[in-house]
Motif scaffolding. Structure first.
Motif, short mmCIF file in Angstrom:
data_model
loop_
_atom_site.label_atom_id
_atom_site.label_comp_id
_atom_site.label_asym_id
_atom_site.label_seq_id
_atom_site.Cartn_x
_atom_site.Cartn_y
_atom_site.Cartn_z
N MET A 327 0.83 -1.21 0.00
CA MET A 327 0.00 0.00 0.00
C MET A 327 0.86 1.26 0.00
N GLN A 328 2.02 1.17 0.64
CA GLN A 328 2.91 2.34 0.64
C GLN A 328 3.54 2.56 -0.71
N GLU A 329 3.88 1.45 -1.36
CA GLU A 329 4.73 1.54 -2.54
C GLU A 329 3.98 1.42 -3.86
N ASN A 330 2.82 0.80 -3.80
CA ASN A 330 2.14 0.51 -5.05
C ASN A 330 1.56 1.77 -5.69
N ALA A 331 1.74 1.88 -6.98
CA ALA A 331 1.20 3.00 -7.72
C ALA A 331 -0.32 2.89 -7.83
N ASN A 332 -0.81 1.67 -7.68
CA ASN A 332 -2.24 1.45 -7.85
C ASN A 332 -2.83 0.68 -6.66
N PRO A 333 -3.05 1.39 -5.53
CA PRO A 333 -3.51 0.71 -4.32
C PRO A 333 -4.88 0.04 -4.49
N THR A 334 -5.72 0.61 -5.30
CA THR A 334 -7.07 0.05 -5.47
C THR A 334 -6.99 -1.35 -6.05
N ALA A 335 -6.15 -1.50 -7.07
CA ALA A 335 -5.98 -2.80 -7.71
C ALA A 335 -5.45 -3.82 -6.71
N LEU A 336 -4.51 -3.38 -5.88
CA LEU A 336 -3.94 -4.29 -4.90
C LEU A 336 -4.99 -4.70 -3.88
N LEU A 337 -5.79 -3.71 -3.42
CA LEU A 337 -6.83 -4.01 -2.45
C LEU A 337 -7.81 -5.03 -3.00
N SER A 338 -8.20 -4.84 -4.26
CA SER A 338 -9.18 -5.76 -4.84
C SER A 338 -8.55 -7.14 -5.02
N LEU A 339 -7.26 -7.17 -5.35
CA LEU A 339 -6.56 -8.45 -5.47
C LEU A 339 -6.57 -9.19 -4.13
N LEU A 340 -6.27 -8.44 -3.06
CA LEU A 340 -6.25 -9.04 -1.73
C LEU A 340 -7.65 -9.53 -1.33
N ALA A 341 -8.65 -8.73 -1.68
CA ALA A 341 -10.03 -9.10 -1.35
C ALA A 341 -10.44 -10.37 -2.09
N GLN A 342 -10.10 -10.41 -3.36
CA GLN A 342 -10.43 -11.60 -4.16
C GLN A 342 -9.79 -12.84 -3.58
N TYR A 343 -8.52 -12.67 -3.19
CA TYR A 343 -7.76 -13.79 -2.66
C TYR A 343 -8.43 -14.32 -1.40
N THR A 344 -8.80 -13.42 -0.52
CA THR A 344 -9.46 -13.83 0.73
C THR A 344 -10.77 -14.54 0.44
N LYS A 345 -11.52 -13.99 -0.51
CA LYS A 345 -12.81 -14.57 -0.85
C LYS A 345 -12.67 -15.95 -1.48
N ALA A 346 -11.64 -16.09 -2.32
CA ALA A 346 -11.47 -17.35 -3.06
C ALA A 346 -11.03 -18.49 -2.15
N GLY A 347 -11.02 -18.22 -0.83
CA GLY A 347 -10.61 -19.27 0.09
C GLY A 347 -9.13 -19.54 0.00
N LYS A 348 -8.41 -18.59 -0.54
CA LYS A 348 -6.94 -18.62 -0.59
C LYS A 348 -6.40 -19.81 -1.37
N LYS A 349 -7.19 -20.32 -2.28
CA LYS A 349 -6.73 -21.52 -2.98
C LYS A 349 -6.53 -21.27 -4.47
N ASP A 350 -6.88 -20.09 -4.90
CA ASP A 350 -6.80 -19.79 -6.33
C ASP A 350 -5.34 -19.59 -6.74
N ALA A 351 -4.84 -20.55 -7.51
CA ALA A 351 -3.41 -20.54 -7.88
C ALA A 351 -3.02 -19.27 -8.63
N LYS A 352 -3.94 -18.78 -9.44
CA LYS A 352 -3.61 -17.59 -10.24
C LYS A 352 -3.47 -16.35 -9.36
N LEU A 353 -4.38 -16.25 -8.38
CA LEU A 353 -4.31 -15.10 -7.47
C LEU A 353 -3.04 -15.17 -6.63
#
Length: 490
Positions: A327-353
């Motif tokens: 969050m400090q370094e990323n040029a695009n915090p929104t994208a990172l947040l959504s990536l993290l949210a997706q990962y959590t939702k996917a039950g942390k098993k999605d290999a691509k995420l």
RNA sequence: GAGCCGCUAGCUCAGGAGGUAGAGCAUCGCCCUUUUAAGGCGAGGGCCCUGGGUUCGAAUCCCAGGCGGCUCACCA
């Protein structure tokens, strides 16, 4: 013709002159009773008068690295290991015959000398030679005395010249040896058994990496140079050796860079009944010991960074590191947040995420980890040999140690459940079939070993070349490996 | 693998508006018996990375290739 041979021809001429004096230019034996370093240490502080009164005899050998001639005398600077001592060669003292040998001397030649310690008019600690033994002729000239050898390519290709011309390089490899010695002593003190396991393996395992292939003629089969000793060391844990370590080469068929050489040296060790948190403490202790032994301090400079090894080191879960640093370094915090949210939702098993987060981690987080930091709790997806966390089976009991923005060590509580290990291997095999050349192969014998029962165990690998880089302040791995991999000349 | 930079005497480097190459150290000869970047006088030494091209003429300009370094990509 070949002017490269001009100086060489001169030296061959001198070699023949030596022969005509009855001297073998490539001798066999010289009784060395003193070392330059010792002499300097023991007598180097003595005054001219003290030396004169003591009349100390010595007998040393080394390579001539500088030669200052006068008509009927000469000063030679003799290099003996890491130390240099001056030798005075005088016609009156040596006699006619020996002085004729002197005349045929070149920089680069090896000689043995016995004589008396004294100080010159200019107060230089010197050996006044009484006897001169010619030991070996150098046919090629050494690099120039002030600039030495700086051409990087020649330095790597002809490391022998680099070591002669650049004492600082010599020092790096002395330090390298001390680091490895210190590690070994530490581990043996802690009750570890040093072992050696196969470098040539029929199933390369223990790391996600492409192997080198070789061929055994008599067996009529391909073999792989190991990418890691891990699976063999764990077999030894199964066999009832509770603490083992190996310091040896691994081979990975991947790109070359300032932090990658195709063959590199790794320490791997395994501790029965321990878990990864024990290894964090152990690692802190090991590095503190290394720093004390090698540098005499636990803070030091590395490439403009001030590294502080004072314990305890920061411990930061992988996901949290991505969130915080990202969050400090990323040029695009929104994208990172959504990536993290997706990962959590996917039950942390999605290999691509997981792969995407891993990329974020490597690109953005890694370079920020300057002070020693344990990144913990890597996804199971990325850790096919590590034990799952009891509280969250999508993560593992694992850490990687980062210092100066670079991975230095990788450790985890070992997966000792043979059924889970089989499933993980199968997942790897699926990835391999999908084209991932770095994915693990299934090792039936390793699974069979686990089925005999492996005690709870924690294991760790430390990239020794990178540790040496850190402690010797070198920016390139090639500067801590004596003979780094290069394409052949011509 | 891609981009940038480099490759000239044994070593370290100049030269690069195109006119077949310079320095210091090293080497060789002479002088010199306490120097240390010893000194003085004199001399020799070059496939200018390789191969093509442009040009009357290429170390120099253009193209291709080789090797190396750095950055990026992949990994430890």
């Amino acid at each position: 013709m070949d002017e490269a041979n001009d100086q060489r021809q001169q030296r061959i001429k001198k070699l023949e002159e030596l022969r005509s004096l009855g001297v073998n230019p490539f001798g066999t034996h010289f009784e060395v009773t003193d070392r330059a370093g010792q002499l300097i240490q023991l007598h180097g502080k003595k005054t001219k008068e003290e030396l004169e009164r003591a009349g100390l005899r010595c007998r040393i050998a080394g390579r001539i690295v500088a030669l200052r001639r006068f008509g009927k005398a000469a000063f030679a600077l003799l290099q003996d290991g890491a130390d240099r001592v001056q030798v005075y060669l005088k016609k009156d003292t040596l006699g006619e015959h020996a002085y004729r040998i002197c005349v045929a001397l070149d920089v680069g030649d090896w000689i043995g000398v016995s004589g008396l310690l004294f100080r010159t008019k200019t107060d230089e600690f010197t050996v006044d030679a009484r006897e001169l033994t010619f030991l070996s002729k150098a046919l090629r000239p050494l690099p120039e005395k002030w600039h030495g050898l700086t051409d990087v390519e020649t330095r790597y290709r002809q490391r022998y010249v680099d070591l002669i011309a650049n004492p600082a390089i010599h020092e790096i490899f002395v330090t390298r040896s001390r680091i490895i010695g210190s590690m070994r002593t530490f581990l043996i003190e802690k009750g570890f058994l040093e072992v050696e396991t196969p470098m040539m393996q029929s199933i390369p395992g223990g790391a996600t990496a492409r192997p080198f292939v070789t061929h055994h003629n008599a067996l009529g089969m391909d073999l792989y140079l190991r990418v890691a000793p891990e699976l063999y060391l764990k077999r030894l844990i199964v066999g009832g050796l509770p603490r083992v370590f190996e310091i040896n080469r691994n081979f990975r068929n991947e790109g070359i860079s300032t932090i990658h050489n195709p063959e590199f040296t790794m320490l791997e060790f395994y501790v029965a009944y321990a878990d990864y948190t024990d290894l964090m403490t152990f690692t802190e202790e090991l590095f503190t010991r290394l720093a004390q032994d090698v540098l005499g301090a636990t803070t030091f400079a590395y490439q403009g960074m001030q590294i502080n090894l004072t314990r305890p080191w920061r411990r930061l879960p992988w996901l949290q590191a991505i969130r915080e640093v990202g969050m400090q370094e990323n040029a695009n915090p929104t994208a990172l947040l959504s990536l993290l949210a997706q990962y959590t939702k996917a039950g942390k098993k999605d290999a691509k995420l997981v792969a995407e987060l891993d990329e974020t981690f490597q690109k953005i987080v890694e370079p920020k980890l300057i002070q020693p930091t344990f990144i913990t709790d890597y996804p199971t997806e990325l850790s096919p040999l590590a034990r799952r966390k009891d509280a969250d089976p999508s993560l593992t009991d694992r850490f990687e140690l980062y210092v100066a923005g670079r991975e230095i060590a990788n450790a985890f509580s070992e997966l000792n459940d043979p059924l889970d290990q089989r499933q993980r291997f199968e997942a790897q095999v699926a990835r391999r079939q999908a084209g991932d050349e770095e994915a693990h192969a299934l090792d039936e014998d390793f699974l069979r070993a686990l089925e005999y029962g492996m005690p709870p165990t924690a294991g760790e690998g430390i990239g020794i070349d990178r540790v040496v880089m850190l402690f010797t302040n070198q920016a390139s791995i090639r500067d801590v490996i004596l003979f780094p991999q290069l394409r052949p000349e011509k």
